[in-house]
Design an enzyme around this catalytic site. Structure first.
Site, PDB file in Angstrom:
ATOM      1  N   SER A   1       0.807  -1.226   0.000  1.00 20.75           N
ATOM      2  CA  SER A   1       0.000   0.000   0.000  1.00 20.75           C
ATOM      3  C   SER A   1       0.837   1.271   0.000  1.00 20.75           C
ATOM      4  O   SER A   1       0.289   2.366  -0.132  1.00 20.75           O
ATOM      5  CB  SER A   1      -0.963   0.004   1.192  1.00 20.75           C
ATOM      6  OG  SER A   1      -0.246   0.030   2.405  1.00 20.75           O
ATOM      7  N   LYS A  11      -6.487   3.519   8.635  1.00 17.87           N
ATOM      8  CA  LYS A  11      -5.601   4.490   8.002  1.00 17.87           C
ATOM      9  C   LYS A  11      -6.197   5.901   8.041  1.00 17.87           C
ATOM     10  O   LYS A  11      -5.488   6.887   8.287  1.00 17.87           O
ATOM     11  CB  LYS A  11      -5.326   4.068   6.560  1.00 17.87           C
ATOM     12  CG  LYS A  11      -4.461   2.808   6.455  1.00 17.87           C
ATOM     13  CD  LYS A  11      -4.254   2.372   5.016  1.00 17.87           C
ATOM     14  CE  LYS A  11      -3.368   1.127   4.942  1.00 17.87           C
ATOM     15  NZ  LYS A  11      -3.168   0.665   3.549  1.00 17.87           N
TER      16      LYS A  11
END
Length: 779
Positions: free
Chosen positions: A686, A729
């Site tokens: 990511s 996140k």
């Protein structure tokens, strides 16, 4: 040459004699012994002796375990013996009859290849008799006679022989030869030169042996009396049974058997179990009460009667009420709560629904085990829990067979006995921590238990009858789903419980933890209050976890210190825990909040990462140096993250003109990509677009926009692929004051599941191509 007189015969003894090592015997003078000789060196020594004067030196080994002894393995003191007879056996062995003549000592071994030969020094015996020696002999004689009478391996004729001993030394050797004791003790007696000391040694040995023999005799007498008493009781019981049969009074008139029979009928067990119970009851009637078999049968019947066969609790099918109970006990955990409520709703419509097998997975401390208790309370069922951590024996699940002493049913049946109902909520805790060894694989035994199609006829090895588990609601917990065996995981519906987010931990602390801790520490709300900023600081700087266990410990530590101050102040002061006073109670933060450079940066970009403790921000830095086009990656990166960095570099090289950088930059430039906090392992795809942005920023000299973070996987063609952990996140971005977040376009559909409190204040932009990322990221 030595001369020795034995029974009026003069025996001349050469100084050089063949040596015969002995393994399990010590030979004394005057005694005649048969020996079985098999070693090649020993056979040669016998042959050498027969060729000369038929004398051989017999000496014992220091360690009988040595098969081929060297000279250093032999004792120095032994006996010169005369060979009386030699008989060769068909198997190659030799039977030798020897008579001990006199003690001797090896002065030195002679150099002979195929057998031992030594220079012998004959030890002269002192046979002088004194009144003291005669007294000791008389004492030994009495002790030895008692010793022979008590010892089962010694014949009584030895007592007659000892009375014929003519000299003190011959008396000592005779008694020592017949002692049934350790070889080292006999060797010590053989080596004693003084007749007085030999007699004292014999007295001590005989007195010690007599104590042991008397204790053995006492134990034998006790065992014999107990056996006789038991046999007498059995005989009398059989007599009573015969009398009762004659009077036709046994049958159901026997109170205990009638009671058991009545209980079996009232238990309403299955037909198979009831037939088996009556078979065992009939067997118990025919078994003597004092026999071990009677105890085994009675224990089996007790277990059959103790297990619930038809008793069940009534389910609480009020979905709204159950929802309130679940919400009261646990904050969040919406997916498992929803699944339980669905089960209740279906159960209300169809009573034939088999219990589902739910598996709660997630990191420690997120409430998996306590959720099981809440499910039982919400459904109105009994709750039982079995911890499977460290279980490695299949019998722990299925029970031991009744052939073993102390056998018992497995944990499944034992727990159902505790539950006292056939439909409890049954929690199998730590199902991922089972192991296996030579006793079997417990996870394989669970396959039948956790299969709705099979567990209606679960067969425990101890009960040996089918038991219906289909009404049980099985819940299992695990930390790591991939450590659950595949066949077992296939039978369960896995529900993942992710770590709590920061706002959830704050709510849990306010609604659950702080009230509970104040009560347990004897404090009240009017005595102490926690500000929200204090709870946030404790979560961020003093704990790093997915659950709330450490948070509870830190809050408990504060409550203890407040309680101490409260008592010292005379129960008057009120304490407020704020952001500034937390450190006073908890000390220096264990995980101080890191500072993120949120200004306009060249060659640096902020990425968002997922950890098992929640989300975090990664600052990715790129340095350019003159070189040969090499790429250096540092910061303890995993393989996947390194591949993402190479993919970002390939994209930059392929699209150099498009993104506004020199197309030949790699020919004379070394690139160093670093992710700070180098001691922490990092991996995953990511950070791909973040690395690409930082790299292109460094190569083009363009700044990365302020207060912007991003997450997404990059492909060689510049596509941005979906990532996981979006909720965590976004929360990390909010915590660090980020204003704009770039996420993959595929993840935008997940925003509906993100709490509005997390999204508030964030500008979330979905991107599908790398050029979109650069457009939003670079100033």
């Amino acid at each position: 040459m030595h001369k020795v007189i034995r029974d009026e015969t003069v025996i001349e003894i050469n100084n050089r004699l063949p040596v015969l090592p002995l393994k399990e015997i010590i030979i004394f003078p005057y005694m005649v012994y048969p020996l079985l000789v098999g070693r090649a060196s020993s056979l040669k020594a016998i042959e050498e002796s027969m060729l000369l004067d038929k004398l051989v030196f017999l000496v014992s080994q220091k360690d009988i375990a040595v098969e081929n002894p060297e000279s250093g393995d032999l004792n120095r003191v032994g006996v010169v013996a005369r060979i009386l007879q030699v008989l060769k056996l068909p198997n190659g062995l030799m039977k030798v009859l020897v008579e001990g003549v006199v003690r001797g000592r090896i002065q030195r071994f002679l150099s002979v290849e195929d057998h031992f030969q030594a220079q012998i020094d004959v030890l002269v015996e002192n046979d002088k008799s004194t009144p003291e020696i005669k007294a000791k002999i008389r004492r030994i004689s009495n002790l030895f006679k008692d010793y022979v009478r008590l010892h089962r391996n010694l014949p009584d004729e030895i007592i007659l022989t000892i009375e014929k001993s003519v000299s003190p030394q011959r008396f000592v050797d005779f008694v020592a030869a017949h002692l049934q004791t350790d070889l080292k003790v006999k060797q010590k007696l053989l080596e004693v030169r003084s007749i007085g000391r030999s007699l004292l040694e014999l007295i001590e040995i005989l007195e010690s042996e007599m104590e042991i023999l008397e204790l053995e005799k006492d134990l034998e007498d006790r065992v014999r009396n107990r056996i006789q008493r038991s046999q007498k009781n059995i005989y009398l019981q059989e007599q009573m049974r015969a009398i009762q049969e004659e009077l036709d009074e046994e049958g159901e008139a026997n109170g205990e058997f009638a009671f058991l029979s009545e209980r079996i009928k009232k238990t309403k067990m299955s037909q198979e179990a009831e037939e088996r119970a009556f078979e065992e009851l009939d067997k118990l009637r025919q078994t003597p009460p004092f026999s071990p078999e009677a105890t085994v049968i009675r224990n089996y019947l007790d277990w059959l009667l103790a297990v619930p066969w038809h008793e069940q609790t009534e389910d609480n099918l009020d979905v709204e009420g159950a929802s309130r109970i679940l919400d009261k006990d646990h904050y969040g955990l919406n997916k498992p709560k929803e699944r339980i409520l669905e089960h209740l709703a279906v159960l209300k419509l169809s009573r034939d629904l088999k219990g589902p097998i739910l598996c709660f997975t997630g990191p420690p401390g997120v409430g998996k085990t306590s959720l099981g208790k809440s499910v039982a309370r919400a459904m109105g069922r009994n709750f039982v829990r079995v911890s499977l951590g460290g279980v490695r024996d299949e019998a722990e699940i299925r029970g031991h067979r009744r052939t073993y002493i102390g056998s018992m049913p497995g944990k499944i049946v034992q727990s159902l006995k505790k539950a006292k109902s056939v439909n409890p909520v049954f929690l199998l805790d730590e199902v991922d921590k089972m192991s296996m060894d030579f006793r079997g694989d417990p996870s394989a035994a669970l396959l039948e238990v956790l299969d709705p199609e099979q567990n209606k006829a679960f067969n425990d090895h101890y009960l040996e009858v089918d038991y219906d588990l289909s009404n049980v609601l099985f819940l299992t917990t695990a930390n790591l789903e991939n450590q659950i065996p595949e066949p077992l995981r296939d039978r369960m519906e896995v529900i993942n419980l992710p770590g709590y987010l920061e706002h959830e931990k704050i709510a849990i602390a306010k609604a659950f933890l702080i009230p509970k801790l104040l009560k347990s520490h004897g404090l009240k709300k009017k005595n102490v209050s926690f500000q929200k900023t204090a709870i946030v600081r404790i979560i961020r700087e003093y704990t790093r976890e997915a659950g709330v266990r450490n948070l509870e410990r830190e809050l408990s530590k504060i409550c203890r210190k407040v309680a101490k101050k409260f008592v010292q102040s005379g129960l008057k002061d009120k304490f407020t825990i704020s952001n500034t006073t937390v450190e006073e109670y908890l000390g220096v933060p264990a995980h101080p909040e890191k500072k993120v450079d949120d200004g306009h940066m060249v060659g640096a970009a902020l990425g968002l990462a997922w950890t098992q403790y929640g989300g975090d921000v990664l600052e990715i830095e790129v340095n350019l140096m003159a070189g040969k086009g090499e790429l250096a990656l540092t910061g303890k990166l995993g393989d996947i993250m390194k591949e993402s960095a190479r993919a970002a570099l390939s994209y930059a090289r392929t699209n150099a003109k498009t993104v506004g950088i020199d197309s030949g930059f790699w020919e004379n430039t070394d690139i160093h990509i670093h992710v700070p906090d180098g001691a922490t392992p990092k991996d995953g795809p990511s950070a791909g677009i973040t690395m690409a942005v930082a790299l292109i920023s460094a190569l083009s000299g363009k700044r990365v926009r302020k207060n912007l973070a991003m997450t997404g996987e990059i492909t060689l063609r510049g596509n941005v692929l979906a990532i996981g952990g979006l909720n965590e996140k976004l929360l990390a971005a909010k915590r660090y004051g980020i204003k704009t977040v770039l996420i993959p376009g595929e993840n935008q559909r997940e925003l509906s599941e993100v709490n509005d409190a997390v999204k508030r204040g964030l500008t979330i932009i979905g991107v599908e191509k790398m050029n979109q990322v650069l457009e939003h990221a670079l100033a």
